[in-house]
Design a protein around this motif. Structure first.
Motif, mmCIF file in Angstrom:
data_model
loop_
_atom_site.group_PDB
_atom_site.id
_atom_site.type_symbol
_atom_site.label_atom_id
_atom_site.label_comp_id
_atom_site.label_asym_id
_atom_site.label_seq_id
_atom_site.Cartn_x
_atom_site.Cartn_y
_atom_site.Cartn_z
ATOM 1 N N ASP A 9 -35.973 20.342 6.245
ATOM 2 C CA ASP A 9 -35.700 21.188 5.086
ATOM 3 C C ASP A 9 -34.351 21.889 5.237
ATOM 4 N N LEU A 10 -34.052 22.350 6.435
ATOM 5 C CA LEU A 10 -32.761 22.992 6.700
ATOM 6 C C LEU A 10 -31.611 22.016 6.435
ATOM 7 N N ILE A 11 -31.746 20.787 6.913
ATOM 8 C CA ILE A 11 -30.705 19.768 6.725
ATOM 9 C C ILE A 11 -30.577 19.423 5.233
ATOM 10 N N GLU A 12 -31.707 19.226 4.568
ATOM 11 C CA GLU A 12 -31.676 18.907 3.135
ATOM 12 C C GLU A 12 -31.010 20.022 2.330
ATOM 13 N N THR A 13 -31.295 21.248 2.682
ATOM 14 C CA THR A 13 -30.688 22.384 1.978
ATOM 15 C C THR A 13 -29.172 22.352 2.121
ATOM 16 N N GLN A 14 -28.696 22.077 3.330
ATOM 17 C CA GLN A 14 -27.245 22.002 3.544
ATOM 18 C C GLN A 14 -26.637 20.874 2.703
ATOM 19 N N MET A 15 -27.336 19.761 2.622
ATOM 20 C CA MET A 15 -26.828 18.625 1.836
ATOM 21 C C MET A 15 -26.818 18.954 0.342
ATOM 22 N N GLY A 56 -10.841 14.441 -4.478
ATOM 23 C CA GLY A 56 -11.084 13.135 -3.866
ATOM 24 C C GLY A 56 -12.430 13.029 -3.184
ATOM 25 N N SER A 57 -12.454 13.271 -1.913
ATOM 26 C CA SER A 57 -13.689 13.130 -1.127
ATOM 27 C C SER A 57 -14.445 14.460 -1.109
ATOM 28 N N GLY A 58 -14.751 14.963 -2.286
ATOM 29 C CA GLY A 58 -15.361 16.276 -2.441
ATOM 30 C C GLY A 58 -16.662 16.469 -1.683
ATOM 31 N N TYR A 59 -17.595 15.519 -1.801
ATOM 32 C CA TYR A 59 -18.895 15.678 -1.157
ATOM 33 C C TYR A 59 -18.755 15.721 0.359
ATOM 34 N N GLU A 60 -17.937 14.797 0.909
ATOM 35 C CA GLU A 60 -17.766 14.756 2.364
ATOM 36 C C GLU A 60 -17.165 16.062 2.887
ATOM 37 N N ASN A 61 -16.155 16.575 2.193
ATOM 38 C CA ASN A 61 -15.543 17.842 2.607
ATOM 39 C C ASN A 61 -16.536 19.007 2.487
ATOM 40 N N ALA A 62 -17.286 19.025 1.399
ATOM 41 C CA ALA A 62 -18.274 20.092 1.210
ATOM 42 C C ALA A 62 -19.362 20.013 2.283
ATOM 43 N N LEU A 63 -19.770 18.799 2.615
ATOM 44 C CA LEU A 63 -20.790 18.613 3.645
ATOM 45 C C LEU A 63 -20.278 19.104 5.000
ATOM 46 N N ARG A 64 -19.036 18.735 5.327
ATOM 47 C CA ARG A 64 -18.443 19.220 6.583
ATOM 48 C C ARG A 64 -18.410 20.746 6.609
ATOM 49 N N GLU A 79 -20.405 25.887 8.701
ATOM 50 C CA GLU A 79 -20.988 27.218 8.496
ATOM 51 C C GLU A 79 -22.305 27.348 9.256
ATOM 52 N N LEU A 80 -23.120 26.310 9.210
ATOM 53 C CA LEU A 80 -24.380 26.327 9.945
ATOM 54 C C LEU A 80 -24.112 26.449 11.444
ATOM 55 N N ASP A 81 -23.121 25.715 11.935
ATOM 56 C CA ASP A 81 -22.747 25.779 13.356
ATOM 57 C C ASP A 81 -22.317 27.202 13.728
ATOM 58 N N ASP A 131 -21.276 22.109 -4.074
ATOM 59 C CA ASP A 131 -19.900 22.531 -3.804
ATOM 60 C C ASP A 131 -18.875 21.414 -3.992
ATOM 61 N N ALA A 132 -19.322 20.179 -4.135
ATOM 62 C CA ALA A 132 -18.421 19.015 -4.109
ATOM 63 C C ALA A 132 -17.291 19.111 -5.132
#
Length: 190
Positions: free
Chosen positions: A137-143, A155-163, A168-170, A149-150
């Protein structure tokens, strides 16, 4: 591939219900022994003084100790549901920002799990399944937050937002001394 989160929760719920249906309870004598063990752990780690004075710097652990003591004083059996409530209190205490309280809560959690396992072995598996669901659930929430945020990135909005979300989680994990959201060290490393 990992099973869906709801499937893990349903499987855990089935195992909890199985233990309840079997009529699993900790007897009043068992609850007295368990409360005594928790109290002694609290004294050993400084949460309770030798005279019984409670150290206010460990509020979550002390609340858990009081709960165990309440069952012992009442002389009533502890049901599966009650055991899970007690476990939940210790799990919350293990998320404390104070290292000493974290350590004590983890010791108490292990003591409770070792106590419960012979009574209801299915609870160990249920707790493990529920934990996997919580991490999923924690991982899904971040995704999901990254998908939201994408649009802020080109361009690569989703990948940058995911990073960004996982960065932030880290940082949150580092600030909380590795216990954010109750993650294990192996999960943090992953």
């Amino acid at each position: 591939s990992a099973p869906p989160i709801q499937y893990l929760r349903d499987q855990a719920s089935t195992l909890y219900q199985k233990a309840e249906a079997r009529g699993v309870v900790a007897s009043p004598t068992d609850s007295l022994l368990l409360a005594d063990d928790m109290y002694k752990l609290g004294q050993k780690e400084g949460a309770i003084s030798p005279t019984g004075r409670v150290n206010d710097t460990f509020p979550d652990v002390v609340e858990a100790i009081r709960s165990f003591s309440d069952y012992a004083k009442a002389g009533v059996p502890i049901s599966v549901k009650d055991l899970q409530v007690l476990r939940s209190k210790l799990t919350e205490a293990a998320k404390s920002t104070k290292a000493t309280e974290q350590r004590l809560a983890m010791q108490m959690l292990r003591k409770l799990d070792n106590f419960v396992e012979p009574l209801a072995p299915e609870l160990k598996e249920a707790n493990a399944l529920y934990r996997r669901a919580m991490v999923g659930d924690l991982i899904e929430t971040q995704m999901e937050l990254a998908a939201s945020d994408a649009g802020q990135f080109s361009g690569s909005g989703y990948e940058n937002a995911l990073r960004r979300r996982f960065r932030e989680l880290d940082r949150h994990i580092i600030r909380e001394d590795g216990v954010a959201a109750g993650l294990s060290m192996a999960e943090i490393a992953a």
